[in-house]
Design a protein around this motif. Structure first.
Motif, mmCIF file in Angstrom:
data_model
loop_
_atom_site.group_PDB
_atom_site.id
_atom_site.type_symbol
_atom_site.label_atom_id
_atom_site.label_comp_id
_atom_site.label_asym_id
_atom_site.label_seq_id
_atom_site.Cartn_x
_atom_site.Cartn_y
_atom_site.Cartn_z
ATOM 1 N N LEU A 20 1.278 -0.955 -0.344
ATOM 2 C CA LEU A 20 -0.287 0.508 -0.230
ATOM 3 C C LEU A 20 0.961 1.302 0.100
ATOM 4 O O LEU A 20 0.258 2.609 -0.657
ATOM 5 N N LEU A 21 2.191 1.615 0.855
ATOM 6 C CA LEU A 21 3.070 2.325 1.001
ATOM 7 C C LEU A 21 3.600 2.725 -0.868
ATOM 8 O O LEU A 21 3.519 3.317 -1.106
ATOM 9 N N SER A 22 3.993 1.679 -1.610
ATOM 10 C CA SER A 22 4.534 1.492 -2.794
ATOM 11 C C SER A 22 3.550 2.535 -3.536
ATOM 12 O O SER A 22 3.904 2.940 -4.159
ATOM 13 N N GLY A 23 1.954 1.834 -3.558
ATOM 14 C CA GLY A 23 1.424 2.470 -4.347
ATOM 15 C C GLY A 23 1.366 4.575 -3.717
ATOM 16 O O GLY A 23 1.137 4.792 -5.090
ATOM 17 N N GLY A 24 1.195 4.749 -2.428
ATOM 18 C CA GLY A 24 1.266 5.903 -2.216
ATOM 19 C C GLY A 24 2.234 6.598 -2.831
ATOM 20 O O GLY A 24 2.366 7.478 -3.305
ATOM 21 N N VAL A 25 3.569 5.799 -3.693
ATOM 22 C CA VAL A 25 4.652 6.829 -4.211
ATOM 23 C C VAL A 25 4.539 6.607 -4.403
ATOM 24 O O VAL A 25 5.523 7.092 -5.198
ATOM 25 N N TYR A 27 1.081 6.536 -5.852
ATOM 26 C CA TYR A 27 0.932 8.476 -6.830
ATOM 27 C C TYR A 27 1.789 9.715 -6.285
ATOM 28 O O TYR A 27 1.387 10.331 -7.670
ATOM 29 N N GLU A 28 1.367 9.072 -5.137
ATOM 30 C CA GLU A 28 2.398 11.015 -5.256
ATOM 31 C C GLU A 28 3.803 11.135 -6.183
ATOM 32 O O GLU A 28 4.242 12.457 -6.808
ATOM 33 N N TYR A 30 3.311 10.195 -9.903
ATOM 34 C CA TYR A 30 2.176 10.580 -10.575
ATOM 35 C C TYR A 30 2.325 11.741 -10.405
ATOM 36 O O TYR A 30 1.908 12.509 -11.666
ATOM 37 N N ARG A 31 1.634 12.389 -9.164
ATOM 38 C CA ARG A 31 1.706 13.746 -9.255
ATOM 39 C C ARG A 31 1.906 14.936 -9.683
ATOM 40 O O ARG A 31 2.147 16.004 -9.433
ATOM 41 N N GLY A 49 8.195 3.884 -7.413
ATOM 42 C CA GLY A 49 7.642 2.987 -6.746
ATOM 43 C C GLY A 49 6.927 2.186 -7.790
ATOM 44 O O GLY A 49 6.587 0.933 -7.256
#
Length: 156
Positions: A20-25, A27-28, A30-31, A49
């Motif tokens: 989940l944290l890897s997905g957050g990395v 996503y951030e 990508y932003r 990521g």
């Protein structure tokens, strides 16, 4: 054929959390700039990521045939995980660090640091007051001298 080793308590849940944290990395990252160019600002964080996600998926897929730990159910596994990874000294010093952060605005850097160091030294030295006070005064003085004299930074 050998049997795969059993998982440690909380290992699968921890790996899911890392996924989940890897997905957050990802996503951030990508932003930052999206998928514009391979040399854009977010390209390297996106790559990292993606590598983190693929690695965690690989680990989780590799663990699917490993037997669960012999801990007596989910509650027993949680107890074993907490006892292994969060012993009392770690929890106490984490709370002490949070207390230090909360005391900084009220007491200021020097006083909060001195109080934190004194309490930490008393815990580590098991009540040796003289050495704890000496180490606290010495370290606080060195920190003060470094920031005010060398770096010329105002300490609140």
């Amino acid at each position: 054929m050998s049997h795969p080793p059993s998982l440690k308590a909380g290992e699968r849940a921890f790996n899911l959390l890392l996924l989940l944290l890897s997905g957050g990395v990802f996503y951030e990252a990508y932003r930052i700039s999206g998928f514009e160019l391979p040399n854009s600002a977010g390209a390297f964080p996106l790559l990292l990521g993606a590598i983190m996600i693929v690695t965690m998926l690989s680990i989780l897929l590799g663990q699917r045939h490993h037997p669960r730990p012999a801990a007596g159910g989910a509650l027993g596994e949680l107890r074993q995980f907490l006892a292994t990874h969060f012993p009392l000294p770690v929890v106490l010093f984490s709370l002490l660090a949070v207390g230090y952060l909360l005391a900084l605005p009220a007491l200021g850097f020097i006083a909060a640091t001195a109080l934190f160091l004194l309490i930490a030294q008393l815990c580590l030295r098991r009540g040796h007051w003289i050495s704890a006070v000496l180490v606290t005064v010495l370290i606080t003085a060195v920190i003060y001298a470094l920031f005010t004299l060398l770096f010329q930074v105002y300490l609140p």
